[in-house]
Design a protein around this motif. Structure first.
Motif, mmCIF file in Angstrom:
data_model
loop_
_atom_site.group_PDB
_atom_site.id
_atom_site.type_symbol
_atom_site.label_atom_id
_atom_site.label_comp_id
_atom_site.label_asym_id
_atom_site.label_seq_id
_atom_site.Cartn_x
_atom_site.Cartn_y
_atom_site.Cartn_z
ATOM 1 N N GLU A 81 2.088 9.313 7.848
ATOM 2 C CA GLU A 81 2.757 9.055 6.543
ATOM 3 C C GLU A 81 1.758 8.497 5.664
ATOM 4 O O GLU A 81 1.956 8.605 4.281
ATOM 5 C CB GLU A 81 4.022 8.198 6.784
ATOM 6 N N LYS A 82 1.047 7.406 6.051
ATOM 7 C CA LYS A 82 0.034 6.895 5.231
ATOM 8 C C LYS A 82 -0.870 7.772 4.525
ATOM 9 O O LYS A 82 -1.182 7.578 3.268
ATOM 10 C CB LYS A 82 -0.931 5.781 6.187
ATOM 11 N N ASP A 83 -1.420 8.724 5.150
ATOM 12 C CA ASP A 83 -2.402 9.636 4.545
ATOM 13 C C ASP A 83 -1.478 10.494 3.327
ATOM 14 O O ASP A 83 -2.022 10.740 2.288
ATOM 15 C CB ASP A 83 -2.945 10.583 5.510
ATOM 16 N N LYS A 84 -0.254 10.760 3.904
ATOM 17 C CA LYS A 84 0.505 11.875 2.893
ATOM 18 C C LYS A 84 0.917 10.644 1.574
ATOM 19 O O LYS A 84 0.643 11.171 0.468
ATOM 20 C CB LYS A 84 1.975 11.771 3.715
ATOM 21 N N VAL A 85 1.345 9.396 1.589
ATOM 22 C CA VAL A 85 1.514 8.557 0.648
ATOM 23 C C VAL A 85 0.152 8.595 -0.445
ATOM 24 O O VAL A 85 0.255 8.668 -1.529
ATOM 25 C CB VAL A 85 1.761 7.402 1.013
ATOM 26 N N TRP A 86 -1.076 8.222 0.193
ATOM 27 C CA TRP A 86 -2.033 8.073 -0.261
ATOM 28 C C TRP A 86 -2.412 9.365 -1.182
ATOM 29 O O TRP A 86 -3.039 9.437 -2.253
ATOM 30 C CB TRP A 86 -3.204 7.330 0.402
ATOM 31 N N VAL A 87 -2.674 10.442 -0.203
ATOM 32 C CA VAL A 87 -3.227 11.721 -0.819
ATOM 33 C C VAL A 87 -2.226 12.132 -2.023
ATOM 34 O O VAL A 87 -2.648 12.345 -3.342
ATOM 35 C CB VAL A 87 -3.058 12.645 0.494
ATOM 36 N N GLU A 88 -0.900 12.055 -1.801
ATOM 37 C CA GLU A 88 0.078 12.343 -3.082
ATOM 38 C C GLU A 88 -0.307 11.305 -4.102
ATOM 39 O O GLU A 88 -0.303 11.856 -5.360
ATOM 40 C CB GLU A 88 1.509 12.131 -2.512
ATOM 41 N N LYS A 89 -0.164 10.165 -4.145
ATOM 42 C CA LYS A 89 -0.676 9.285 -5.009
ATOM 43 C C LYS A 89 -2.008 9.528 -5.860
ATOM 44 O O LYS A 89 -1.919 9.654 -7.158
ATOM 45 C CB LYS A 89 -0.817 7.695 -4.489
ATOM 46 N N ILE A 90 -3.007 9.853 -5.026
ATOM 47 C CA ILE A 90 -4.359 10.267 -5.776
ATOM 48 C C ILE A 90 -4.157 11.619 -6.432
ATOM 49 O O ILE A 90 -4.340 11.551 -7.502
ATOM 50 C CB ILE A 90 -5.550 10.115 -4.855
#
Ligand code: SME
Length: 150
Positions: free
Chosen positions: A133-142
Protein backbone atom coordinates in the motif's frame (compact mmCIF):
# COMPACT_ATOMS: atom_id res chain seq x y z
CA UNK A 1 15.76 4.35 5.25
CA UNK A 2 12.18 3.10 5.30
CA UNK A 3 9.83 3.29 2.30
CA UNK A 4 8.35 6.65 3.31
CA UNK A 5 11.81 8.19 3.63
CA UNK A 6 13.00 6.75 0.31
CA UNK A 7 9.90 7.89 -1.57
CA UNK A 8 10.00 11.32 0.03
CA UNK A 9 13.57 11.73 -1.21
CA UNK A 10 12.48 10.68 -4.70
CA UNK A 11 9.47 12.98 -4.55
CA UNK A 12 11.60 15.99 -3.63
CA UNK A 13 14.18 15.31 -6.33
CA UNK A 14 11.54 14.68 -9.01
CA UNK A 15 9.52 17.79 -8.14
CA UNK A 16 12.67 19.88 -8.24
CA UNK A 17 13.51 18.67 -11.74
CA UNK A 18 10.26 18.29 -13.73
CA UNK A 19 9.02 21.89 -13.74
CA UNK A 20 8.51 23.17 -17.28
CA UNK A 21 9.67 19.91 -18.89
CA UNK A 22 7.86 18.05 -21.71
CA UNK A 23 5.95 14.88 -20.81
CA UNK A 24 8.54 12.44 -22.19
CA UNK A 25 11.35 14.24 -20.38
CA UNK A 26 9.31 14.10 -17.15
CA UNK A 27 8.93 10.33 -17.67
CA UNK A 28 12.70 10.00 -18.06
CA UNK A 29 13.31 11.92 -14.84
CA UNK A 30 10.80 9.82 -12.86
CA UNK A 31 12.46 6.58 -14.08
CA UNK A 32 15.98 7.80 -13.40
CA UNK A 33 15.31 9.09 -9.89
CA UNK A 34 13.28 6.09 -8.76
CA UNK A 35 15.62 3.47 -10.22
CA UNK A 36 18.58 5.20 -8.58
CA UNK A 37 17.04 5.50 -5.10
CA UNK A 38 14.80 2.47 -4.63
CA UNK A 39 16.79 -0.75 -4.26
CA UNK A 40 13.97 -3.15 -5.18
CA UNK A 41 13.16 -1.30 -8.44
CA UNK A 42 14.64 -3.90 -10.80
CA UNK A 43 12.95 -2.35 -13.84
CA UNK A 44 10.89 0.84 -14.11
CA UNK A 45 9.23 2.37 -17.14
CA UNK A 46 6.23 3.80 -18.90
CA UNK A 47 4.05 2.17 -21.55
CA UNK A 48 2.08 4.38 -23.94
CA UNK A 49 -1.37 3.25 -25.15
CA UNK A 50 -1.63 2.69 -28.91
CA UNK A 51 -4.59 1.21 -30.77
CA UNK A 52 -3.55 -2.46 -30.72
CA UNK A 53 -0.90 -2.61 -27.98
CA UNK A 54 1.02 -0.70 -25.32
CA UNK A 55 4.32 0.71 -26.58
CA UNK A 56 7.43 1.10 -24.42
CA UNK A 57 8.30 4.69 -23.51
CA UNK A 58 11.11 5.89 -21.23
CA UNK A 59 12.45 3.15 -18.92
CA UNK A 60 15.45 2.17 -16.78
CA UNK A 61 16.76 -1.35 -16.17
CA UNK A 62 17.29 -4.44 -18.29
CA UNK A 63 15.78 -4.53 -21.80
CA UNK A 64 11.99 -5.02 -21.73
CA UNK A 65 9.22 -5.81 -24.24
CA UNK A 66 8.85 -2.99 -26.77
CA UNK A 67 5.18 -3.80 -27.29
CA UNK A 68 2.76 -5.61 -24.98
CA UNK A 69 -0.83 -6.70 -25.37
CA UNK A 70 -3.62 -5.16 -23.29
CA UNK A 71 -4.08 -8.53 -21.54
CA UNK A 72 -1.21 -8.27 -19.01
CA UNK A 73 -0.76 -6.40 -15.75
CA UNK A 74 -0.18 -3.06 -17.49
CA UNK A 75 -3.18 -3.54 -19.77
CA UNK A 76 -5.34 -4.39 -16.76
CA UNK A 77 -4.22 -1.20 -14.94
CA UNK A 78 -5.01 0.73 -18.12
CA UNK A 79 -8.47 -0.79 -18.61
CA UNK A 80 -9.51 -0.61 -14.94
CA UNK A 81 -7.96 2.88 -14.56
CA UNK A 82 -6.51 1.77 -11.24
CA UNK A 83 -3.23 0.70 -9.69
CA UNK A 84 -2.57 -3.05 -9.64
CA UNK A 85 -0.19 -4.54 -7.05
CA UNK A 86 0.97 -8.06 -7.93
CA UNK A 87 2.86 -9.84 -5.10
CA UNK A 88 3.65 -12.87 -7.29
CA UNK A 89 3.54 -12.42 -11.06
CA UNK A 90 3.13 -16.17 -11.63
CA UNK A 91 -0.25 -15.95 -9.89
CA UNK A 92 -1.61 -13.13 -12.07
CA UNK A 93 -3.56 -14.60 -15.00
CA UNK A 94 -2.34 -13.00 -18.23
CA UNK A 95 0.91 -11.63 -16.79
CA UNK A 96 3.34 -10.93 -19.66
CA UNK A 97 6.94 -12.03 -19.05
CA UNK A 98 9.52 -9.56 -20.34
CA UNK A 99 12.32 -10.73 -18.04
CA UNK A 100 12.08 -14.05 -16.16
CA UNK A 101 13.86 -12.48 -13.17
CA UNK A 102 10.82 -10.27 -12.43
CA UNK A 103 8.85 -11.68 -9.50
CA UNK A 104 6.48 -8.93 -8.30
CA UNK A 105 5.07 -5.86 -9.94
CA UNK A 106 3.12 -2.61 -9.53
CA UNK A 107 1.38 -0.96 -12.44
CA UNK A 108 -0.42 2.41 -12.26
CA UNK A 109 -2.36 4.48 -14.80
CA UNK A 110 -1.05 7.98 -15.56
CA UNK A 111 -3.86 10.51 -15.93
CA UNK A 112 -3.77 13.85 -17.68
CA UNK A 113 -5.73 16.83 -16.36
CA UNK A 114 -8.80 15.69 -18.34
CA UNK A 115 -8.84 12.33 -16.55
CA UNK A 116 -7.64 10.41 -19.61
CA UNK A 117 -5.05 7.64 -19.19
CA UNK A 118 -2.02 8.82 -21.18
CA UNK A 119 0.39 6.09 -20.05
CA UNK A 120 0.91 3.22 -17.66
CA UNK A 121 3.73 3.39 -15.11
CA UNK A 122 5.16 -0.06 -14.40
CA UNK A 123 7.73 -1.39 -11.93
CA UNK A 124 9.14 -4.89 -11.60
CA UNK A 125 11.06 -6.31 -8.63
CA UNK A 126 13.24 -9.41 -8.73
CA UNK A 127 11.89 -10.35 -5.27
CA UNK A 128 8.41 -11.62 -4.38
CA UNK A 129 6.04 -9.24 -2.60
CA UNK A 130 8.08 -6.06 -2.91
CA UNK A 131 5.14 -3.69 -3.38
CA UNK A 132 2.43 -2.78 -0.88
CA UNK A 133 0.00 0.00 0.00
CA UNK A 134 2.88 2.42 0.69
CA UNK A 135 4.24 1.99 -2.84
CA UNK A 136 0.73 2.47 -4.23
CA UNK A 137 0.14 5.69 -2.28
CA UNK A 138 3.52 7.22 -3.16
CA UNK A 139 3.50 6.16 -6.81
CA UNK A 140 -0.01 7.58 -7.28
CA UNK A 141 0.97 10.84 -5.54
CA UNK A 142 4.08 11.29 -7.66
CA UNK A 143 2.26 10.49 -10.92
CA UNK A 144 -0.60 12.82 -10.01
CA UNK A 145 1.64 15.76 -9.15
CA UNK A 146 3.94 15.29 -12.15
CA UNK A 147 1.42 14.53 -14.93
CA UNK A 148 -2.10 15.44 -13.81
CA UNK A 149 -1.93 18.65 -11.82
CA UNK A 150 -0.18 20.82 -14.37
N1 SME B 1 4.55 -7.65 -16.87
C1 SME B 1 3.93 -6.64 -17.68
C2 SME B 1 4.70 -6.42 -18.94
C3 SME B 1 5.67 -5.30 -18.87
S1 SME B 1 7.08 -5.69 -18.07
O1 SME B 1 6.87 -6.18 -16.72
C4 SME B 1 8.30 -4.61 -18.22
C5 SME B 1 2.48 -7.02 -18.00
O2 SME B 1 2.05 -8.12 -17.68
O3 SME B 1 1.76 -6.20 -18.56
Amino acid sequence: MNKDEIYEKCYNEIMGRVKGKEIVEKMRIVCEVMKKNIPYYFWVGFYIPREEYLELGPSMGPPACARIAYTGVCGTAYRRKETIVVPDVDKFPGHIVCDPRSKSEISAPVFNSRGEVIAVFDVDSDQLGSFDEKDKVWVEKILREVFTEL
